[in-house]
Design a protein around this motif. Structure first.
Motif, PDB file in Angstrom:
ATOM      1  N   LEU A  18       0.824  -1.205   0.000  1.00 37.47           N
ATOM      2  CA  LEU A  18       0.000   0.000   0.000  1.00 37.47           C
ATOM      3  C   LEU A  18       0.863   1.263   0.000  1.00 37.47           C
ATOM      4  CD1 LEU A  18      -2.897  -0.893   2.465  1.00 37.47           C
ATOM      5  CD2 LEU A  18      -3.032  -0.555   0.002  1.00 37.47           C
ATOM      6  N   LEU A  19       1.992   1.224   0.691  1.00 32.66           N
ATOM      7  CA  LEU A  19       2.878   2.379   0.716  1.00 32.66           C
ATOM      8  C   LEU A  19       3.424   2.675  -0.677  1.00 32.66           C
ATOM      9  CD1 LEU A  19       4.323   4.514   2.445  1.00 32.66           C
ATOM     10  CD2 LEU A  19       6.186   2.872   2.755  1.00 32.66           C
ATOM     11  N   VAL A  20       3.894   1.629  -1.354  1.00 25.95           N
ATOM     12  CA  VAL A  20       4.417   1.799  -2.713  1.00 25.95           C
ATOM     13  C   VAL A  20       3.303   2.265  -3.649  1.00 25.95           C
ATOM     14  CG1 VAL A  20       5.438   0.605  -4.691  1.00 25.95           C
ATOM     15  CG2 VAL A  20       6.259   0.121  -2.379  1.00 25.95           C
ATOM     16  N   SER A  70       2.465  14.471   3.797  1.00 27.47           N
ATOM     17  CA  SER A  70       1.341  15.193   4.367  1.00 27.47           C
ATOM     18  C   SER A  70       0.024  14.612   3.869  1.00 27.47           C
ATOM     19  CB  SER A  70       1.440  16.676   3.998  1.00 27.47           C
ATOM     20  OG  SER A  70       0.309  17.381   4.469  1.00 27.47           O
ATOM     21  N   TRP A  71      -0.045  14.338   2.550  1.00 27.01           N
ATOM     22  CA  TRP A  71      -1.254  13.725   1.984  1.00 27.01           C
ATOM     23  C   TRP A  71      -1.479  12.329   2.545  1.00 27.01           C
ATOM     24  CZ3 TRP A  71      -1.337   9.315  -1.237  1.00 27.01           C
ATOM     25  CH2 TRP A  71      -2.581   9.011  -1.789  1.00 27.01           C
ATOM     26  N   LEU A  72      -0.395  11.537   2.681  1.00 22.13           N
ATOM     27  CA  LEU A  72      -0.521  10.173   3.201  1.00 22.13           C
ATOM     28  C   LEU A  72      -1.011  10.184   4.645  1.00 22.13           C
ATOM     29  CD1 LEU A  72      -0.118   7.141   2.735  1.00 22.13           C
ATOM     30  CD2 LEU A  72       2.246   7.421   3.496  1.00 22.13           C
ATOM     31  N   GLY A  73      -0.458  11.094   5.464  1.00 22.20           N
ATOM     32  CA  GLY A  73      -0.909  11.180   6.848  1.00 22.20           C
ATOM     33  C   GLY A  73      -2.382  11.534   6.945  1.00 22.20           C
ATOM     34  N   ASP A  74      -2.821  12.467   6.104  1.00 21.27           N
ATOM     35  CA  ASP A  74      -4.252  12.820   6.098  1.00 21.27           C
ATOM     36  C   ASP A  74      -5.101  11.653   5.604  1.00 21.27           C
ATOM     37  OD1 ASP A  74      -3.657  15.343   7.021  1.00 21.27           O
ATOM     38  OD2 ASP A  74      -3.598  16.247   5.023  1.00 21.27           O
ATOM     39  N   GLY A  81      -8.409  15.128   1.024  1.00 19.64           N
ATOM     40  CA  GLY A  81      -8.360  16.458   0.425  1.00 19.64           C
ATOM     41  C   GLY A  81      -9.711  16.885  -0.123  1.00 19.64           C
ATOM     42  N   GLN A  82      -9.683  17.947  -0.922  1.00 23.19           N
ATOM     43  CA  GLN A  82     -10.911  18.510  -1.480  1.00 23.19           C
ATOM     44  C   GLN A  82     -10.903  18.408  -2.994  1.00 23.19           C
ATOM     45  OE1 GLN A  82     -11.801  22.872  -1.313  1.00 23.19           O
ATOM     46  NE2 GLN A  82     -13.512  22.235  -0.003  1.00 23.19           N
ATOM     47  N   SER A  83     -12.041  18.073  -3.542  1.00 26.67           N
ATOM     48  CA  SER A  83     -12.180  17.976  -4.996  1.00 26.67           C
ATOM     49  C   SER A  83     -12.038  19.348  -5.627  1.00 26.67           C
ATOM     50  CB  SER A  83     -13.540  17.365  -5.348  1.00 26.67           C
ATOM     51  OG  SER A  83     -13.818  17.537  -6.721  1.00 26.67           O
TER      52      SER A  83
END
Length: 316
Positions: A18-20, A70-74, A81-83
């Protein structure tokens, strides 16, 4: 090796996958011509100050790895995020559609397992005309694309006979199943034929093995032989194919969702790609990859439950 160690190793391997996958999903979208800036600016050229302001607003002025982590942590907390198109949270866009796609895939999986195994057993245990008819039916199922099956089902059973609704996912559990019946059949027929062939070949091979002949020579009932000596040994390839089929259904649901206007994850992904809505594409693809990985984990666990020789203690 005991079950906890087995599960820990499997979960660690799946986390690495999943990380890759998340890194590729996040990074590849930034390699398209123009990247997200081309969509954010649209037909405008933009002044340097406007470009700088947009880059700062969407954190595009930060290093790539900083943005990714940052995106992965969220994402781990359910925030994708937002569309850029809908101006809504991606999680909210996916939540209702995830239920529709999940029920569709589960419904289709049930049809595939029940019908595929039943037709395969019928062909393997009833040689002659019955086997010929079953093989012909399987060939028709395999040769017919899902979109053709979907159109035929709509014309015959929805518009012609009026037995089922034409489109929409329905409301409530029972109504959803009613609305998803035709889409699930359209999605599953090809896989039913494939699983039936695998089941027939696997059961036929087991019926010719020496221990089965020995059981017959001892006068054991045929039903007992099939249940105790054939089905369990023949189930490994059936489980493997079922796992691969379910993973394929997740991606293949796009066509069926468009035919029946179900507005599931597949339809959302197609629209997001066409509209270059990066946040939605990233969120949906990551959810689909996660589902694929979970299916593979379940298949691994089923192997150990079905055949003791493939138990965690001996598989290492």
């Amino acid at each position: 090796m005991r079950w906890p160690i087995f599960l820990a190793r499997r979960l660690a391997a799946l986390a690495a996958v999943l990380l890759v996958a998340s890194f590729l999903v996040y990074g590849l979208l930034y390699t398209v011509p123009g990247g997200p800036m081309s969509f954010l600016l649209g037909n405008r050229s933009g002044t340097p100050e406007q470009i700088a302001a947009i880059r700062h607003q969407y954190h595009l002025d930060q290093p790539f790895l900083v943005r990714y982590f940052s995106w992965l942590g969220d994402a781990l907390h359910g925030d994708f995020g937002q569309s850029l198109v809908y101006r809504q949270d991606v999680s909210d866009l996916m939540s209702t559609r995830l239920t529709t796609t999940g029920l569709l895939v589960l419904y289709a999986t049930g049809i595939i397992v029940v019908a595929g195994v039943a037709l395969g057993l019928l062909g393997a245990l009833r040689r002659g005309p019955v086997d010929t008819v079953v093989s012909a039916v399987n060939s028709v199922f395999l040769a017919t694309p899902p979109f053709v099956v979907g159109v035929v089902l709509v014309v015959v059973f929805a518009l012609g006979l009026g037995w089922f609704p034409v489109f929409g996912p329905g409301t409530g559990f029972g109504d959803r199943l009613y609305h998803l019946t035709l889409p699930a059949i359209a999605l599953s027929l090809g896989s039913v034929g494939f699983l039936a062939r695998i089941t027939r070949a696997s059961v036929g091979e087991e019926l010719g093995r020496e221990h089965v002949e020995t059981a017959r020579s001892r006068g054991l009932p045929e039903s007992h032989i099939v249940r105790r000596h054939v089905l369990r040994n023949a189930s490994i390839p059936v489980v493997t194919v079922t796992g691969l089929t379910v993973a394929g259904l997740i991606a293949g649901s796009v066509v069926v969702e468009n035919i029946f206007a179900l507005d599931g994850l597949g339809s959302l992904l197609v629209r997001a790609i066409l509209q270059r809505d990066f946040a939605v594409v990233q969120g949906v693809v990551l959810v689909l990859v996660t589902a694929f990985v979970i299916v593979n984990l379940v298949v691994d666990l089923c192997y150990s439950l079905i055949d003791p020789r493939l138990s965690p203690g001996e598989a290492a």
